[in-house]
Design an enzyme around this catalytic site. Structure first.
Site, PDB file in Angstrom:
ATOM      1  N   ASN A  18       0.757  -1.231  -0.067  1.00 55.63           N
ATOM      2  CA  ASN A  18      -0.084   0.085   0.085  1.00 55.63           C
ATOM      3  C   ASN A  18       0.886   1.211   0.034  1.00 55.63           C
ATOM      4  O   ASN A  18       1.314   1.696   0.918  1.00 55.63           O
ATOM      5  CB  ASN A  18      -0.767  -0.003   1.389  1.00 55.63           C
ATOM      6  CG  ASN A  18      -1.843   1.153   1.338  1.00 55.63           C
ATOM      7  OD1 ASN A  18      -1.742   2.150   0.501  1.00 55.63           O
ATOM      8  ND2 ASN A  18      -2.334   1.405   2.707  1.00 55.63           N
ATOM      9  N   LYS A  20       0.326   4.297  -0.280  1.00 53.93           N
ATOM     10  CA  LYS A  20      -0.356   5.384   0.337  1.00 53.93           C
ATOM     11  C   LYS A  20      -0.131   6.600  -0.541  1.00 53.93           C
ATOM     12  O   LYS A  20      -0.205   6.473  -1.791  1.00 53.93           O
ATOM     13  CB  LYS A  20      -0.084   5.683   1.713  1.00 53.93           C
ATOM     14  CG  LYS A  20      -0.280   4.446   2.493  1.00 53.93           C
ATOM     15  CD  LYS A  20      -0.100   4.635   3.967  1.00 53.93           C
ATOM     16  CE  LYS A  20      -0.077   3.221   4.862  1.00 53.93           C
ATOM     17  NZ  LYS A  20      -0.409   3.460   6.029  1.00 53.93           N
ATOM     18  N   HIS A  23      -9.445   1.145   4.763  1.00 53.00           N
ATOM     19  CA  HIS A  23      -8.148   1.414   5.588  1.00 53.00           C
ATOM     20  C   HIS A  23      -8.462   2.183   6.639  1.00 53.00           C
ATOM     21  O   HIS A  23      -9.232   3.028   6.516  1.00 53.00           O
ATOM     22  CB  HIS A  23      -7.030   1.886   4.587  1.00 53.00           C
ATOM     23  CG  HIS A  23      -5.900   1.642   4.982  1.00 53.00           C
ATOM     24  ND1 HIS A  23      -5.478   2.831   6.190  1.00 53.00           N
ATOM     25  CD2 HIS A  23      -4.580   1.081   5.075  1.00 53.00           C
ATOM     26  CE1 HIS A  23      -4.028   2.512   6.311  1.00 53.00           C
ATOM     27  NE2 HIS A  23      -3.789   1.544   5.880  1.00 53.00           N
ATOM     28  N   GLU A  46      -6.774   4.658   7.845  1.00 50.89           N
ATOM     29  CA  GLU A  46      -6.701   6.022   7.368  1.00 50.89           C
ATOM     30  C   GLU A  46      -7.935   6.657   6.736  1.00 50.89           C
ATOM     31  O   GLU A  46      -8.451   7.701   6.989  1.00 50.89           O
ATOM     32  CB  GLU A  46      -5.383   6.415   6.576  1.00 50.89           C
ATOM     33  CG  GLU A  46      -4.100   6.174   7.629  1.00 50.89           C
ATOM     34  CD  GLU A  46      -2.883   5.804   6.742  1.00 50.89           C
ATOM     35  OE1 GLU A  46      -3.021   5.809   5.336  1.00 50.89           O
ATOM     36  OE2 GLU A  46      -2.131   5.104   7.487  1.00 50.89           O
ATOM     37  N   GLU A 106      -5.292  -4.845  10.459  1.00 45.72           N
ATOM     38  CA  GLU A 106      -4.436  -3.907  10.905  1.00 45.72           C
ATOM     39  C   GLU A 106      -4.413  -3.346  12.297  1.00 45.72           C
ATOM     40  O   GLU A 106      -5.393  -2.204  12.134  1.00 45.72           O
ATOM     41  CB  GLU A 106      -4.300  -2.987   9.555  1.00 45.72           C
ATOM     42  CG  GLU A 106      -4.247  -3.431   8.248  1.00 45.72           C
ATOM     43  CD  GLU A 106      -3.564  -2.433   7.131  1.00 45.72           C
ATOM     44  OE1 GLU A 106      -2.354  -2.729   6.899  1.00 45.72           O
ATOM     45  OE2 GLU A 106      -4.233  -1.558   7.009  1.00 45.72           O
ATOM     46  N   GLY A 143       2.221   2.323  10.413  1.00 45.42           N
ATOM     47  CA  GLY A 143       3.342   3.477  10.476  1.00 45.42           C
ATOM     48  C   GLY A 143       3.993   4.165  11.776  1.00 45.42           C
ATOM     49  O   GLY A 143       4.583   5.047  11.688  1.00 45.42           O
ATOM     50  N   SER A 190       3.376  -1.967  10.438  1.00 40.91           N
ATOM     51  CA  SER A 190       4.946  -2.184  10.496  1.00 40.91           C
ATOM     52  C   SER A 190       5.352  -3.242  10.408  1.00 40.91           C
ATOM     53  O   SER A 190       6.464  -3.769  10.840  1.00 40.91           O
ATOM     54  CB  SER A 190       5.156  -1.516  11.917  1.00 40.91           C
ATOM     55  OG  SER A 190       5.056  -0.256  11.871  1.00 40.91           O
TER      56      SER A 190
END
Ligand code: PGA
Length: 251
Positions: free
Chosen positions: A9, A11, A95, A97, A167, A173, A212
């Site tokens: 991904n 991003k 996701h 985010e 996730e 991140g 991560s």
């Protein structure tokens, strides 16, 4: 046997030149991908470039998001049919985010999941708890709620043609990875919850870990029985790092 899947991904990162360099690096190691599926998800403007660079290679590509609508007056949105038009096979849905920064509700995520399925894209449904939720002991409830929003639309069968990515938000991140045991516990929970409704769907479902994951921890995470691959953010932007994760998945 579930085929391992490693998805990058990207991003909101990249440029024409960095995309070319990254794909060149990934393709140079793709001979070893035999037993696994590898996917990259670039930002929308680069999908056409990715299509021309990856066409005929063993690497697939996909979108990072899509609209639940099929066409029309939805400024800034991208439809499933458009992703398909540029050769996408997968699309990430829900996701964290998108959920947290763009306020996507479980219902919006479910609608996007169905829009992807209807068009023939393979949705990668992301679920996971925040740090606060983990600390207050509601990880399983949160993940169950996020899964159920999708299952409740048309039954558990909708998961037969998709992929789930667990996730934990606190690991995305941050450099803090869930321990293989923490990840396995939630993966097992997801599979057993689905198995209670349909054992065949649960047994065949690829459940990826994301948060991560990198070359140094991939092997241990991917060695767990219910972890079938990874959804990789930061480490997907460096070809050597990404290739090491793919190698760990192939072992
Ligand atoms: P990360 O991101 O690997 O950089 O933690 C994973 C993701 O957000 O999918």
């Amino acid at each position: 046997m579930r085929k391992p899947l490693v998805a990058g991904n990207w991003k909101m990162n990249g440029s024409r030149s960095s995309v070319a360099k990254l794909l060149e690096g990934i393709k140079s190691g793709s001979d070893e991908f035999g037993a696994i599926e590898v996917v990259v998800c670039p930002p929308y403007p680069y999908i056409s470039q990715v299509e021309s660079l990856l066409d005929g290679s063993p690497v697939s590509w996909g979108g990072q998001d899509l609209s639940a609508e099929s066409s029309g007056a939805f400024t800034g949105e991208v439809a499933a049919s458009m992703l398909l038009d540029f050769g996408c096979k997968y699309v990430i849905v829900g996701h964290s985010e998108r959920r947290s920064l763009y306020a996507e509700s479980d219902q919006v995520v479910a609608a996007k999941y169905l829009a992807a399925l209807d068009s023939g894209l393979i949705p990668i449904l992301c679920v996971g708890e925040t740090l606060e939720e983990r600390e207050s002991g509601v990880t399983e409830q949160v993940v169950a709620r996020q899964l159920d929003a999708v299952i409740d639309t048309m039954g558990v069968g909708v998961l037969a043609k998709g992929v789930v990515a667990y996730e934990p938000v606190w690991a995305i991140g941050t450099g803090v990875t869930a321990t293989p045991e923490q990840a396995q516990d939630v993966h097992r929970f997801i599979r057993s919850r689905i198995a209670a409704q349909d054992a065949n769907v649960a047994a065949a479902l690829q459940i990826l870990y994301g948060g991560s994951m990198k070359a140094s921890n991939a092997h241990e995470l991917l060695g767990k029985p219910d972890i079938d691959g990874g959804l990789i953010g930061g480490a997907a932007l460096k070809s050597e790092e990404f290739l090491s994760i793919c190698k760990a998945a192939a072992e």
